[in-house]
Write a protein that holds these residues in place. Structure first.
Motif, PDB file in Angstrom:
ATOM      1  N   CYS A   1      62.283 -14.437 139.552  1.00 45.05           N
ATOM      2  CA  CYS A   1      61.029 -13.942 138.995  1.00 45.05           C
ATOM      3  C   CYS A   1      60.310 -13.053 140.011  1.00 45.05           C
ATOM      4  O   CYS A   1      60.213 -13.397 141.197  1.00 45.05           O
TER       5      CYS A   1
ATOM      6  N   HIS B   1      57.279 -12.614 140.242  1.00 48.58           N
ATOM      7  CA  HIS B   1      55.978 -13.190 140.609  1.00 48.58           C
ATOM      8  C   HIS B   1      56.083 -13.968 141.912  1.00 48.58           C
ATOM      9  O   HIS B   1      55.430 -13.639 142.894  1.00 48.58           O
ATOM     10  N   ALA B   2      56.925 -15.009 141.939  1.00 47.72           N
ATOM     11  CA  ALA B   2      57.033 -15.825 143.156  1.00 47.72           C
ATOM     12  C   ALA B   2      58.464 -16.278 143.432  1.00 47.72           C
ATOM     13  O   ALA B   2      58.671 -17.165 144.263  1.00 47.72           O
ATOM     14  N   GLY B   3      59.417 -15.701 142.729  1.00 43.94           N
ATOM     15  CA  GLY B   3      60.806 -15.906 143.124  1.00 43.94           C
ATOM     16  C   GLY B   3      61.534 -17.073 142.476  1.00 43.94           C
ATOM     17  O   GLY B   3      62.649 -17.400 142.886  1.00 43.94           O
ATOM     18  N   CYS B   4      60.947 -17.709 141.459  1.00 45.18           N
ATOM     19  CA  CYS B   4      61.678 -18.799 140.780  1.00 45.18           C
ATOM     20  C   CYS B   4      62.843 -18.216 139.977  1.00 45.18           C
ATOM     21  O   CYS B   4      62.831 -17.047 139.600  1.00 45.18           O
TER      22      CYS B   4
ATOM     23  N   CYS C   1      59.990 -17.985 132.651  1.00 44.94           N
ATOM     24  CA  CYS C   1      59.987 -18.516 134.009  1.00 44.94           C
ATOM     25  C   CYS C   1      59.333 -19.896 134.004  1.00 44.94           C
ATOM     26  O   CYS C   1      58.198 -20.042 133.539  1.00 44.94           O
TER      27      CYS C   1
ATOM     28  N   CYS D   1      58.068 -21.585 136.347  1.00 39.05           N
ATOM     29  CA  CYS D   1      57.001 -21.838 137.333  1.00 39.05           C
ATOM     30  C   CYS D   1      55.606 -21.561 136.790  1.00 39.05           C
ATOM     31  O   CYS D   1      54.726 -22.409 136.887  1.00 39.05           O
ATOM     32  N   HIS D   2      55.378 -20.352 136.224  1.00 39.43           N
ATOM     33  CA  HIS D   2      54.041 -20.039 135.708  1.00 39.43           C
ATOM     34  C   HIS D   2      54.136 -19.319 134.366  1.00 39.43           C
ATOM     35  O   HIS D   2      53.285 -18.499 134.031  1.00 39.43           O
ATOM     36  N   SER D   3      55.215 -19.607 133.632  1.00 41.50           N
ATOM     37  CA  SER D   3      55.362 -19.092 132.257  1.00 41.50           C
ATOM     38  C   SER D   3      55.410 -17.571 132.161  1.00 41.50           C
ATOM     39  O   SER D   3      54.959 -16.998 131.162  1.00 41.50           O
ATOM     40  N   GLY D   4      55.938 -16.926 133.168  1.00 38.48           N
ATOM     41  CA  GLY D   4      56.226 -15.500 133.039  1.00 38.48           C
ATOM     42  C   GLY D   4      57.301 -15.311 131.972  1.00 38.48           C
ATOM     43  O   GLY D   4      58.210 -16.132 131.848  1.00 38.48           O
TER      44      GLY D   4
ATOM     45  N   PRO E   1      52.252 -13.859 134.571  1.00 36.83           N
ATOM     46  CA  PRO E   1      51.813 -13.114 135.760  1.00 36.83           C
ATOM     47  C   PRO E   1      52.821 -12.180 136.445  1.00 36.83           C
ATOM     48  O   PRO E   1      52.423 -11.479 137.376  1.00 36.83           O
ATOM     49  N   PRO E   2      54.098 -12.124 136.064  1.00 34.08           N
ATOM     50  CA  PRO E   2      54.991 -11.269 136.869  1.00 34.08           C
ATOM     51  C   PRO E   2      54.517  -9.813 136.902  1.00 34.08           C
ATOM     52  O   PRO E   2      54.115  -9.266 135.877  1.00 34.08           O
TER      53      PRO E   2
HETATM   54 FE1  FES Z   1      57.717 -16.847 137.659  1.00 39.95          FE
HETATM   55 FE2  FES Z   1      55.351 -17.337 138.727  1.00 39.95          FE
HETATM   56  S1  FES Z   1      57.273 -17.462 139.691  1.00 39.95           S
HETATM   57  S2  FES Z   1      55.805 -16.760 136.674  1.00 39.95           S
END
Ligand code: FES
Length: 170
Positions: A90, A92-95, A111, A113-116, A130-131
């Protein structure tokens, strides 16, 4: 080291998990759901080496019915406009991004982690959450029945902090 390297042209894409882990991905394995793969290159002695030492090298591969893949997907970097590969971290933060379902019932990427959310039929553009950028497309071809990388990611993947670092490989 070859194990920690990014995907390189000529790398064979191999299953990252499941019964076929370590085996080359073939067209018959693919669908509109995520098939996760690592690039496999060679070490200095010419022995096969799976590049699973760099988390940014993980890939998500799809096959869609004819006509579903469209811009901004780079169709020249797909197989027959149907098979497409993306970096699976991702932006956003790499998940690792996984399968998801849109309200319409259509498969998308989600995603955990934060529903990207991403639309893999349209260049993995961001469709929710958020991505800040699409998942990067990796150019591929079929060679001898196997899926093979033909270059580096077409846009900057998560894990390459600067454009300079990414463009070094392009
Ligand atoms: Fe994927 Fe935050 S790491 S939405």
């Amino acid at each position: 080291t070859p194990k920690k390297a990014p995907p390189m042209p000529g790398d064979v894409l191999v299953h990252a998990a499941g019964e076929k882990a370590g085996q080359p991905v073939t067209e018959a394995d693919l669908s509109d759901q995520v098939t996760r793969a690592w690039p496999m290159g060679k070490d200095a002695e010419g022995a096969p080496v799976i590049r699973d030492g760099d988390p940014t090298s993980i890939l998500a591969i799809f096959k869609f019915p004819e006509g579903e893949l469209k811009a901004p997907t780079n169709l020249d970097a797909t197989v027959n406009g149907q098979i497409v590969a993306y970096g699976d971290r991702c932006t956003h933060a790499g998940c690792n991004v996984d399968n998801g379902t849109a309200p319409s019932g259509k498969s998308i990427m989600n995603c955990p982690c934060h529903s990207g959310q991403y639309e893999p039929r349209e260049g993995c553009k961001v469709i929710g959450g958020p991505p800040p950028a699409p998942l990067p497309q990796l150019p591929v071809k079929i060679e001898g029945g196997q899926l093979v990388a033909t270059g580096f990611f077409l846009t900057r993947p998560f894990g390459y902090p600067s454009d300079e670092e990414w463009q070094h490989y392009t």
